[in-house]
Design a protein around this motif. Structure first.
Motif, PDB file in Angstrom:
ATOM      1  N   UNK A   1       0.810  -1.219   0.000  1.00 25.09           N
ATOM      2  CA  UNK A   1       0.000   0.000   0.000  1.00 25.09           C
ATOM      3  C   UNK A   1       0.845   1.272   0.000  1.00 25.09           C
ATOM      4  N   UNK A   2       2.136   1.147  -0.199  1.00 24.71           N
ATOM      5  CA  UNK A   2       2.996   2.337  -0.232  1.00 24.71           C
ATOM      6  C   UNK A   2       2.805   3.110  -1.530  1.00 24.71           C
ATOM      7  N   UNK A   3       3.177   4.378  -1.453  1.00 25.19           N
ATOM      8  CA  UNK A   3       3.253   5.218  -2.647  1.00 25.19           C
ATOM      9  C   UNK A   3       4.724   5.514  -2.907  1.00 25.19           C
ATOM     10  N   UNK A   4       5.306   4.765  -3.824  1.00 25.84           N
ATOM     11  CA  UNK A   4       6.725   4.913  -4.104  1.00 25.84           C
ATOM     12  C   UNK A   4       7.544   4.359  -2.951  1.00 25.84           C
ATOM     13  N   UNK A   5       8.533   5.147  -2.511  1.00 26.22           N
ATOM     14  CA  UNK A   5       9.410   4.711  -1.416  1.00 26.22           C
ATOM     15  C   UNK A   5       8.987   5.279  -0.074  1.00 26.22           C
ATOM     16  N   UNK A   6       7.879   6.024  -0.025  1.00 23.44           N
ATOM     17  CA  UNK A   6       7.422   6.610   1.238  1.00 23.44           C
ATOM     18  C   UNK A   6       6.754   5.530   2.079  1.00 23.44           C
ATOM     19  N   UNK A   7       7.274   5.326   3.286  1.00 28.00           N
ATOM     20  CA  UNK A   7       6.724   4.308   4.170  1.00 28.00           C
ATOM     21  C   UNK A   7       5.418   4.796   4.790  1.00 28.00           C
ATOM     22  N   UNK A   8       4.568   3.817   5.085  1.00 23.66           N
ATOM     23  CA  UNK A   8       3.318   4.125   5.779  1.00 23.66           C
ATOM     24  C   UNK A   8       3.583   4.115   7.276  1.00 23.66           C
TER      25      UNK A   8
END
Length: 807
Positions: free
Chosen positions: A470-477
């Motif tokens: 469910x991430x967007x690119x390399x940005x962690x949730x």
């Protein structure tokens, strides 16, 4: 042989039709004139020999006059209706004025009643003052009696000196004690009476002042209201008089207009009839002229026939050649006469001249006959063209009929196919496909061991942090443990959750990642702005096709009850829930959430339908039961394309405000675990309710004793048993999940209680500041019995934002 002229026959039929219409119009005009009171004579008879053109003109003129009369009549009826409406409005206004007068009289009567009560109170006060004066006189008399008694005692003392000194001394002492005691009692009674009198006088004065002030205020208000009402009534009466004058003037004008219209209609009808009569006379004269001309033509034709008979019915060309020949002969004869003059020659020449003149006459008659024959030939050609045109129109109509018959046949065949398919198709094809899906019908393994909620929060946080799906690119949730505890507590409190915050902070991703971390299933439903009722959400039944059109929402609920999902939580996420009004399309779910203990069902039809899908319920119709493992999540943005949630939606939901900035978390490795079952999750909630019962009582008691009265008095905010029960379900789970009583109370206070302050226009910054100060002062009360208390950050942030808006 008689030759028929179709065009002449058609004109004759049209003439007869128009004559009948003119006669019927005359009869209708007489009826209308009798109904309206207009005196009019009978219409003149229409002669049978009226030409078609004159009859058409007369008919058009009659229709025009009738149309003018109908318009005048419609205008008159409209003005009469408007006048009746004005009269009814005038009557209603008079009734309202009478009601206002009655209320004013009632107010004056109340003032008179109050004045009488005041006079009665004044009378009671005067009576009390008279009683006080009488009591004062009685005390004075008692004092004089005591003085007289003291004198007697003194006299006894003097007598005692004469011989009874010792005996009377004791008696004197007793008398002095009795006198002192009685004087003390009298003095005490006097003081008490004076005190009671003063208190009663002050009370009466205060009552009198309050009553006088109240009566003066009421009198002033009544007089002001009465003056205002009187001014309004006078203005309205003036307006009504003016309106009545206008109505009367309008009625008079209307009567004049009506008389004028009647006179005009009468004159118009008379003029029309007169004109028709003159036209009839003119046409009669023209008819006689034409008839005379026709007779002359018949005579000429007869003479022509005689001439033709005399000439042996020779052709005009032959006659012309004969005339030329005769002319040549005449010329020769003239030459011969000139060369051989004589009586016989002169007689022959005269006879020849007479023959020549007779030939000229015959020639003219023949040319006229030729022109008439050509005209008749043209009429026959025109009639033949019209006949051809009618034949073509008939063929076109026949073709159109054939095309429509073919279309009707095709539609019947299509209808038969639809009916046959409808009886052959199963009514719930989408749900039948789910029943046939082997994966959905296979039960998956789950962990029924009740998890420790504090450890579960840490596990969920780390699993979401490590989740790459469910991430967007390399940005962690990353989500705060407080938000995860709030979601867990909300699962225990309500089946509806609202996630709010700015766009792009992960409102939809949060429940998806939460479900993935505990092994739950989820389904995302895209809400559309055009949704208006329940059919947009749950689908509808096409009774004609005998088929139910399922939606993604209906199929998702059905999946939650299948074997693969029924033992674990199922999240149904309504993305952009407030693009439409949830109170309309989501009304069945909102109503069902209110009935605690009763099964939550969605009605798919009002009558039984067979064959049904396996998990549907037949009970006075077909129902789809929402399983207990289903929770609803709604995400919402606040912009010009969305609508506000109603209070009934907020009152049934757990509201989560996600922060604008995600927390900085360090990723740690955690061991994977089996999916948490619905049964295990509910068991952990039940254990939390049992272990932390004191927490729920403390939160409810704090809101009741410390804040309820201030919120009700200053802001009109209150709550009922529903919120208190939700607090008892929410707070213990938050504490068991690693939070504390302050965190639970702060969430409830900010999202459920003080949320009602948002959007108000009558708030004052001073009141909000006082409320914030009160909460800060009373907040430590939650920390009794050694409980840890987190500061009310969310509540203070909400109040600070409201104070800034109102400053």
């Amino acid at each position: 042989m008689v030759t028929r002229n179709p065009r002449g026959q058609q004109k004759s039929n049209q003439a007869e039709t128009l004559k009948r219409e003119i006669k019927r119009a005359g009869r209708d005009a007489l009826k209308i004139a009798e109904r309206e009171g207009v005196v009019a004579g009978p219409p003149p008879e229409v002669p049978d020999d009226v030409p078609l053109s004159a009859a058409q003109e007369a008919w058009l003129e009659a229709r025009r006059q009738a149309e003018l009369y109908r318009k005048a009549r419609a205008r008159l009826d409209g003005e009469s209706a408007a006048l009746d409406d004005e009269r009814r409005a005038l009557g209603d206004e008079r009734e309202r004025v009478a009601e206002a007068d009655a209320r004013a009289k009632a107010a004056l009567h109340d003032l008179a009643t109050e004045r009488a009560a005041l006079d009665e109170a004044r009378t009671r006060r005067e009576d009390a003052e008279r009683e006080l004066a009488a009591e004062r006189a009685r005390l004075d008399r008692r004092e004089r009696a005591l003085n007289d008694q003291a004198s007697e005692v003194e006299q006894g003392r003097l007598d005692a000196e004469a011989g009874f000194l010792e005996q009377e001394r004791e008696h004197l002492r007793r008398l002095r004690e009795q006198r002192g005691h009685m004087l003390g009692e009298l003095e005490a009674q006097r003081k008490q009476l004076y005190a009671d009198l003063d208190g009663h006088r002050q009370e009466l004065d205060e009552q009198r002042r309050r009553r006088v002030a109240e009566i003066d205020r009421m009198r002033a208000e009544a007089e002001a209201e009465l003056a205002e009402r009187r001014a309004q009534v006078e203005a309205r009466v003036t307006e009504l008089k003016e309106l009545e004058r206008q109505v009367r003037a309008g009625a008079e004008n209307l009567d004049d207009d009506r008389a004028y219209e009647r006179e005009k209609a009468q004159l118009t009808v008379a003029a029309t009839l007169k004109r028709l009569e003159l036209d009839r006379e003119r046409l009669q004269q023209e008819y006689e002229v034409v008839l005379q001309r026709a007779r002359e033509l018949e005579q000429r034709i007869f003479e022509r026939d005689e001439a033709l008979r005399n000439t042996g019915y020779a052709a005009p060309e032959a006659l012309h050649q004969r005339v030329i020949h005769l002319t040549a002969e005449n010329e020769q004869l003239r030459q011969r006469i000139a060369s051989m003059p004589g009586t016989a020659d002169r007689e022959l020449l005269e006879q020849t001249l007479r023959d020549h003149e007779q030939c000229q006459v015959v020639r003219g008659r023949l040319e006229f006959a030729i022109a008439k024959l050509r005209s008749e030939n043209n009429s026959y050609v025109t009639a033949n063209a019209e006949l051809e045109e009618l034949r073509e129109h008939r063929d076109a109509l026949q073709h159109s009929v054939n095309v429509h018959q073919q279309m009707l046949s095709d539609k019947r065949a299509e209808l038969d196919d639809l009916l046959s398919n409808a009886h052959a198709t199963r009514p719930f094809p989408g749900l039948d496909e789910l029943d046939a899906n082997a994966e959905l019908q296979t039960e998956l393994p789950v962990d029924d061991t009740p998890p420790d909620l504090a450890k579960l929060v840490e596990y969920i946080q780390q699993r979401i942090l490590a989740d790459r799906t469910h991430r967007r690119g390399n940005t962690k949730l990353a989500y705060r443990d407080r938000d995860i505890r709030c979601l867990l507590g909300g699962l225990a409190m309500s089946r509806l959750h609202l996630l709010q915050g700015i766009s792009g902070i992960g409102k939809t991703t949060f429940p998806k990642a939460f479900a993935a971390s505990i092994g739950a299933a989820y389904e995302v439903i895209e809400v559309q702005a055009g949704w208006r009722d329940r059919q947009d959400l749950v689908g509808h039944l096409n009774a004609f096709e005998r088929r139910y059109y399922e939606t993604a929402f209906t199929k998702a609920i059905y999946q939650a009850a299948c074997a693969a999902h029924r033992n674990r939580p199922f999240f149904l996420i309504l993305d952009e829930m407030n693009l439409a009004h949830p109170e309309q399309y989501f009304a069945d779910i909102l109503s069902g959430l209110e009935n605690v203990g009763a099964p939550l069902r969605l009605q798919l039809s009002t009558h039984a339908i067979q064959p049904k899908a396996e998990l549907l319920v037949i009970d006075k119709g077909v129902h789809l039961e929402v399983p207990k493992n289903v929770w609803f999540f709604g995400t919402s943005n606040q912009d010009e394309t969305t609508v506000q949630f109603a209070d009934k939606t907020y009152d049934r939901a757990n509201v989560i405000e996600l922060p604008t900035t995600p927390p900085e978390l360090a990723e740690r490795k955690v061991e994977a675990r089996q999916p948490v079952s619905h049964k295990a999750l509910m068991s952990s909630f039940g254990k939390a309710w049992k272990d932390h019962r004191a927490t729920q009582d403390a939160v409810v008691r704090f809101l009741r004793t410390e804040l309820a009265s201030r919120l009700a008095d200053d802001f009109g905010i209150g709550w009922g048993p529903r919120l208190e029960q939700q607090i008892r379900d929410f707070a213990p789970v938050v504490v068991a999940a690693g939070g504390d009583i302050g965190e639970a109370t702060d969430h409830i206070l900010a999202t459920r209680v003080l949320r009602r302050l948002q959007g108000r226009y009558n708030l004052r910054a001073e009141k909000l500041q006082d409320l914030e100060k009160l909460i800060e002062e009373r907040w430590p009360q939650l920390g009794k019995e050694g409980r840890v208390v987190t500061s009310p950050d969310a509540t203070k942030a909400l109040l600070d934002r409201l104070i800034e808006e109102k400053s």
